[in-house]
Design an enzyme around this catalytic site. Structure first.
Site, PDB file in Angstrom:
ATOM      1  N   TYR A  32     -12.759 -33.382  33.214  1.00 32.16           N
ATOM      2  CA  TYR A  32     -12.910 -31.926  33.247  1.00 32.16           C
ATOM      3  C   TYR A  32     -14.332 -31.523  33.594  1.00 32.16           C
ATOM      4  O   TYR A  32     -15.238 -32.367  33.623  1.00 32.16           O
ATOM      5  CB  TYR A  32     -12.476 -31.306  31.910  1.00 32.16           C
ATOM      6  N   ARG A  51     -20.448 -34.205  39.905  1.00 33.79           N
ATOM      7  CA  ARG A  51     -20.136 -35.033  38.732  1.00 33.79           C
ATOM      8  C   ARG A  51     -18.628 -35.247  38.613  1.00 33.79           C
ATOM      9  O   ARG A  51     -18.174 -36.328  38.234  1.00 33.79           O
ATOM     10  CB  ARG A  51     -20.689 -34.377  37.459  1.00 33.79           C
ATOM     11  N   ARG A  99       5.882 -43.114  30.653  1.00 38.45           N
ATOM     12  CA  ARG A  99       4.757 -43.607  29.864  1.00 38.45           C
ATOM     13  C   ARG A  99       4.561 -45.114  30.036  1.00 38.45           C
ATOM     14  O   ARG A  99       5.484 -45.903  29.804  1.00 38.45           O
ATOM     15  CB  ARG A  99       4.950 -43.274  28.383  1.00 38.45           C
ATOM     16  N   LYS A 146     -16.946 -37.637  32.274  1.00 39.21           N
ATOM     17  CA  LYS A 146     -16.584 -36.445  31.491  1.00 39.21           C
ATOM     18  C   LYS A 146     -15.071 -36.385  31.299  1.00 39.21           C
ATOM     19  O   LYS A 146     -14.356 -35.692  32.013  1.00 39.21           O
ATOM     20  CB  LYS A 146     -17.112 -35.184  32.192  1.00 39.21           C
ATOM     21  N   GLU A 178     -26.974 -37.883  21.874  1.00 38.25           N
ATOM     22  CA  GLU A 178     -26.884 -36.502  22.370  1.00 38.25           C
ATOM     23  C   GLU A 178     -26.155 -35.669  21.337  1.00 38.25           C
ATOM     24  O   GLU A 178     -25.750 -36.173  20.294  1.00 38.25           O
ATOM     25  CB  GLU A 178     -26.158 -36.469  23.718  1.00 38.25           C
TER      26      GLU A 178
HETATM   27  N1  PLP Z   1     -23.205 -34.068  26.530  1.00 40.56           N
HETATM   28  C1  PLP Z   1     -21.916 -33.893  26.196  1.00 40.56           C
HETATM   29  C2  PLP Z   1     -21.269 -34.897  25.299  1.00 40.56           C
HETATM   30  C3  PLP Z   1     -21.193 -32.795  26.678  1.00 40.56           C
HETATM   31  O1  PLP Z   1     -19.895 -32.628  26.333  1.00 40.56           O
HETATM   32  C4  PLP Z   1     -21.851 -31.848  27.512  1.00 40.56           C
HETATM   33  C5  PLP Z   1     -21.137 -30.680  28.043  1.00 40.56           C
HETATM   34  O2  PLP Z   1     -19.993 -30.445  27.787  1.00 40.56           O
HETATM   35  C6  PLP Z   1     -23.207 -32.056  27.823  1.00 40.56           C
HETATM   36  C7  PLP Z   1     -23.846 -33.179  27.328  1.00 40.56           C
HETATM   37  C8  PLP Z   1     -23.959 -31.087  28.689  1.00 40.56           C
HETATM   38  O3  PLP Z   1     -23.571 -31.186  30.027  1.00 40.56           O
HETATM   39  P1  PLP Z   1     -23.690 -29.951  31.026  1.00 40.56           P
HETATM   40  O4  PLP Z   1     -25.122 -29.517  30.983  1.00 40.56           O
HETATM   41  O5  PLP Z   1     -23.324 -30.501  32.344  1.00 40.56           O
HETATM   42  O6  PLP Z   1     -22.756 -28.901  30.512  1.00 40.56           O
END
Ligand code: PLP
Length: 282
Positions: A32, A51, A99, A146, A178
């Site tokens: 996503y 990305r 599945r 992501k 993070e």
């Molecule tokens: N880290 C994580 C785990 C995230 O889910 C997100 C955004 O959803 C970010 C960092 C920040 O990414 P962005 O600046 O591209 O939104």
């Protein structure tokens, strides 16, 4: 009622239906992006698209039909839903197939987009700052992709809420990786410190632009691991993400940072980031 986009069609939100066999539903086999909207325009669209392509390629997932029209689809949804501030959520899954752990050979990827209207600028969180707790980083090892596997980040937000805080910073092997849905930074003696890029964290689109703008403004940046102790002892702290831009953090693990108010560096970075992204919005 919102208009959403599903596999080539603009539909009222209650008419958009996805199969129970969709691998996004059964296996979190999907990726996503969230692109923010300010003044009815898209922020950082190219970064998010790049990305997204990388996430698909890392998971050997085909591009869905409509991929080349994504800019137009984003713009159309913003227009149809009259979004001034908020975001466009986009999800691609490997599609519907009986599945099986093995990737299906000829499933058609599912493409879904919808908008969310919400204030992004002068929110109480932006004005007063947020508080974070620490949580163990027990996510899988490919956080640079992501994916829609968001159960643990969701649990982290609930742990934060239960502790009277707003969010969690994740800790692995003694270092902060993070935030649960954002990149994490501390400021010590005017130096901006944030973890370097690897598969341990998501490569934030906001992070990339922010570090570029900060360097252009002659601010000092150190990309390195930092510890929970350093965070508790920082002069300032903040997070970045598409939907929060730069958000000051005023309490870490119950300890007030600086004077418990948004710091000068965080405030300046927020201003710079919003100004610069507004100029580049499309
Ligand atoms: N880290 C994580 C785990 C995230 O889910 C997100 C955004 O959803 C970010 C960092 C920040 O990414 P962005 O600046 O591209 O939104």
């Amino acid at each position: 009622m919102r208009t959403v986009y599903l596999n080539g069609e603009y539909l009222p939100e209650n008419e958009a239906k996805v199969s129970i066999f969709d691998r996004g539903f059964l296996m979190a086999d999907g990726v996503y992006e969230v692109t923010s909207v300010l003044d009815g325009k898209l922020l950082e669209f190219d970064g998010h698209l790049k990305r997204l392509e990388r996430s698909l390629s890392e998971l050997d997932m085909d591009k869905p039909e409509g991929f080349d029209d994504l800019l137009e689809i984003h713009r159309e949804l913003v227009k149809r839903n009259d979004v001034d501030q908020g975001g466009v959520y986009l999800q691609i899954t490997r599609g519907a197939a009986d599945r099986d752990f093995v990737f299906p050979k000829d499933a058609k990827p599912t493409l879904v987009l919808f908008t969310q209207s919400k204030p992004l600028l002068d929110t109480p969180a932006a004005q007063n700052g947020i508080s974070v707790i620490f949580a163990d980083d027990i996510r899988w090892g490919r956080r640079d992709i992501k994916t829609v596997q968001l159960l643990y980040p969701s649990m982290c937000k609930m742990m934060a809420k239960a502790a009277g805080a707003d969010d969690a910073w994740l800790v692995e092997d003694g270092f902060i990786t993070e935030g649960s849905s954002n990149n994490a930074y501390i400021v010590k003696g005017n130096k901006i410190i944030t973890r370097g890029l690897s598969s341990d964290i998501l490569h934030g689109i906001t992070r990339a632009s922010l570090l570029k703008y900060a360097a252009e403004a002659q601010m000092e940046i150190e990309e390195r691991n930092f510890t929970p102790d350093e965070a508790r002892d920082a002069d300032e702290a903040f997070i970045s993400s598409a939907s929060t831009f730069v958000m000051p953090v005023v309490k870490v693990d119950g300890v007030e940072i600086g004077e418990g108010k948004p710091g000068a560096v965080s405030k300046r970075l927020r201003e710079i980031y919003i100004d610069e992204s507004r100029k580049r919005a499309i």
